[in-house]
Design a protein around this motif. Sequence first.
Motif, PDB file in Angstrom:
ATOM      1  N   VAL A  17      33.156  31.715  37.735  1.00  9.30           N
ATOM      2  CA  VAL A  17      34.641  32.214  38.081  1.00  9.30           C
ATOM      3  C   VAL A  17      35.779  31.656  37.689  1.00  9.30           C
ATOM      4  CG1 VAL A  17      35.682  33.941  39.131  1.00  9.30           C
ATOM      5  CG2 VAL A  17      32.811  33.533  39.793  1.00  9.30           C
ATOM      6  N   VAL A  18      36.740  32.213  36.857  1.00  8.01           N
ATOM      7  CA  VAL A  18      37.942  31.696  36.788  1.00  8.01           C
ATOM      8  C   VAL A  18      39.494  32.372  37.829  1.00  8.01           C
ATOM      9  CG1 VAL A  18      40.489  30.755  35.719  1.00  8.01           C
ATOM     10  CG2 VAL A  18      37.837  30.297  34.949  1.00  8.01           C
ATOM     11  N   VAL A  19      39.708  31.610  38.775  1.00 12.36           N
ATOM     12  CA  VAL A  19      40.995  32.466  40.042  1.00 12.36           C
ATOM     13  C   VAL A  19      42.265  32.198  39.128  1.00 12.36           C
ATOM     14  CG1 VAL A  19      41.494  33.631  41.369  1.00 12.36           C
ATOM     15  CG2 VAL A  19      39.578  33.313  41.913  1.00 12.36           C
ATOM     16  N   MET A  20      43.159  33.397  38.653  1.00 12.82           N
ATOM     17  CA  MET A  20      44.117  32.231  37.793  1.00 12.82           C
ATOM     18  C   MET A  20      45.040  33.243  38.472  1.00 12.82           C
ATOM     19  SD  MET A  20      44.323  32.542  33.972  1.00 12.82           S
ATOM     20  CE  MET A  20      43.681  31.918  34.204  1.00 12.82           C
ATOM     21  N   ALA A  46      40.502  31.908  45.533  1.00 10.46           N
ATOM     22  CA  ALA A  46      39.219  31.422  44.724  1.00 10.46           C
ATOM     23  C   ALA A  46      37.981  30.347  46.065  1.00 10.46           C
ATOM     24  CB  ALA A  46      39.937  30.376  44.108  1.00 10.46           C
ATOM     25  N   ALA A  47      39.080  29.963  46.920  1.00 15.35           N
ATOM     26  CA  ALA A  47      38.959  29.350  48.189  1.00 15.35           C
ATOM     27  C   ALA A  47      37.794  30.595  49.176  1.00 15.35           C
ATOM     28  CB  ALA A  47      39.652  29.090  49.330  1.00 15.35           C
ATOM     29  N   VAL A  73      30.693  27.785  40.059  1.00 20.10           N
ATOM     30  CA  VAL A  73      31.338  27.466  39.783  1.00 20.10           C
ATOM     31  C   VAL A  73      32.980  28.214  39.813  1.00 20.10           C
ATOM     32  CG1 VAL A  73      33.191  25.424  38.523  1.00 20.10           C
ATOM     33  CG2 VAL A  73      30.347  25.833  38.022  1.00 20.10           C
ATOM     34  N   VAL A  74      33.656  27.490  40.667  1.00 21.30           N
ATOM     35  CA  VAL A  74      34.874  29.190  41.015  1.00 21.30           C
ATOM     36  C   VAL A  74      36.117  28.276  40.921  1.00 21.30           C
ATOM     37  CG1 VAL A  74      35.984  29.690  42.525  1.00 21.30           C
ATOM     38  CG2 VAL A  74      33.613  29.821  42.970  1.00 21.30           C
ATOM     39  N   VAL A  75      36.925  28.330  39.823  1.00 19.72           N
ATOM     40  CA  VAL A  75      37.973  27.441  39.129  1.00 19.72           C
ATOM     41  C   VAL A  75      39.182  27.278  39.560  1.00 19.72           C
ATOM     42  CG1 VAL A  75      38.876  26.246  37.285  1.00 19.72           C
ATOM     43  CG2 VAL A  75      36.957  26.662  36.801  1.00 19.72           C
ATOM     44  N   LEU A  80      33.125  35.281  34.060  1.00 18.25           N
ATOM     45  CA  LEU A  80      34.546  36.191  35.044  1.00 18.25           C
ATOM     46  C   LEU A  80      35.696  35.548  35.189  1.00 18.25           C
ATOM     47  CD1 LEU A  80      35.190  38.472  36.482  1.00 18.25           C
ATOM     48  CD2 LEU A  80      34.503  37.792  38.763  1.00 18.25           C
ATOM     49  N   VAL A  81      37.051  36.040  34.854  1.00 22.12           N
ATOM     50  CA  VAL A  81      38.472  35.775  35.152  1.00 22.12           C
ATOM     51  C   VAL A  81      39.421  37.010  36.385  1.00 22.12           C
ATOM     52  CG1 VAL A  81      40.330  35.628  34.038  1.00 22.12           C
ATOM     53  CG2 VAL A  81      38.846  34.694  33.212  1.00 22.12           C
ATOM     54  N   VAL A  82      39.316  36.821  37.665  1.00 23.57           N
ATOM     55  CA  VAL A  82      40.550  37.337  38.421  1.00 23.57           C
ATOM     56  C   VAL A  82      41.234  36.975  38.200  1.00 23.57           C
ATOM     57  CG1 VAL A  82      40.205  38.073  40.964  1.00 23.57           C
ATOM     58  CG2 VAL A  82      38.099  37.304  39.761  1.00 23.57           C
TER      59      VAL A  82
END
Length: 259
Positions: A7-10, A22-23, A119-121, A139-141
């Motif tokens: 999971v990528v959070v940006m 993300a945390a 994995v949370v990025v 998944l991208v958030v």
Amino acid sequence: MVEPAVVVVMGASGGVGASALAAAVAVRAVRAGVEVVAVDLRPFGGGLDVTFGAEQEAGVRWADLVALSGAADASALVSRLPRAEGVPVLSFGREDLSAPEVGVVVQVVAALAGSRRLVVVDAAAETVLAPAVLKLATLVVVVAGAEPRQLAALSAIGRWLDGRCADVVVCLRGDRRISELRPLVEESTGLSVIGILSDDRMLRGDLVHGVAPGARGRGCVASVADDCLARAVLGDRAVLGDRAVFGDRAVFGDRAGAA
């Protein structure tokens, strides 16, 4: 067992709370009995370990992996990472800002995902690291604010993400009135809005006092994090009361844990 997921959070722009979300996703994963590791891909973001309140914890940071060669041993790496709320955190530091090569970052993230961990990025689109890791994302958030320039940035990043990940969603950040923008955002970007982060005084206080986002199990950040987590590992969210159903277990509640 949870399938491997990244999971990528940006943030579509700075200061919208992407790192906190993300945390929170990682913390809520632990509460759900999911093995997880949080990865910081924002070299000048001040350190994701700070968001977790773990900046004083000893352990491996990215600067220690600059010279990594050969295959990454995910289990050995995770065992040496600082932890907060049960989450191992691979973070950039504040003193040694040495950044690993893109290939090393991809190798590490791929190894962590291959070890059947979520994995949370925490990523930033303007770095060279994000595009490479997006190839691994399930998944991208994208977190976006409500101001005109912030929404314009969301539109731009939405186009940039097109074709880079099959599942991209938006989280809107602002006061309660931002919910009125939800249909407009979805229509203009073609992306689903997974949730809304309203201003949260309790979260601000927690960050000051070193309490990781999502640790209290209540508030909008924990709620949106649960929705992101469910989408990442289930692809959908089934609801049982105020808890989600994960397989044959009710999880994502405050006391959820391994079966």
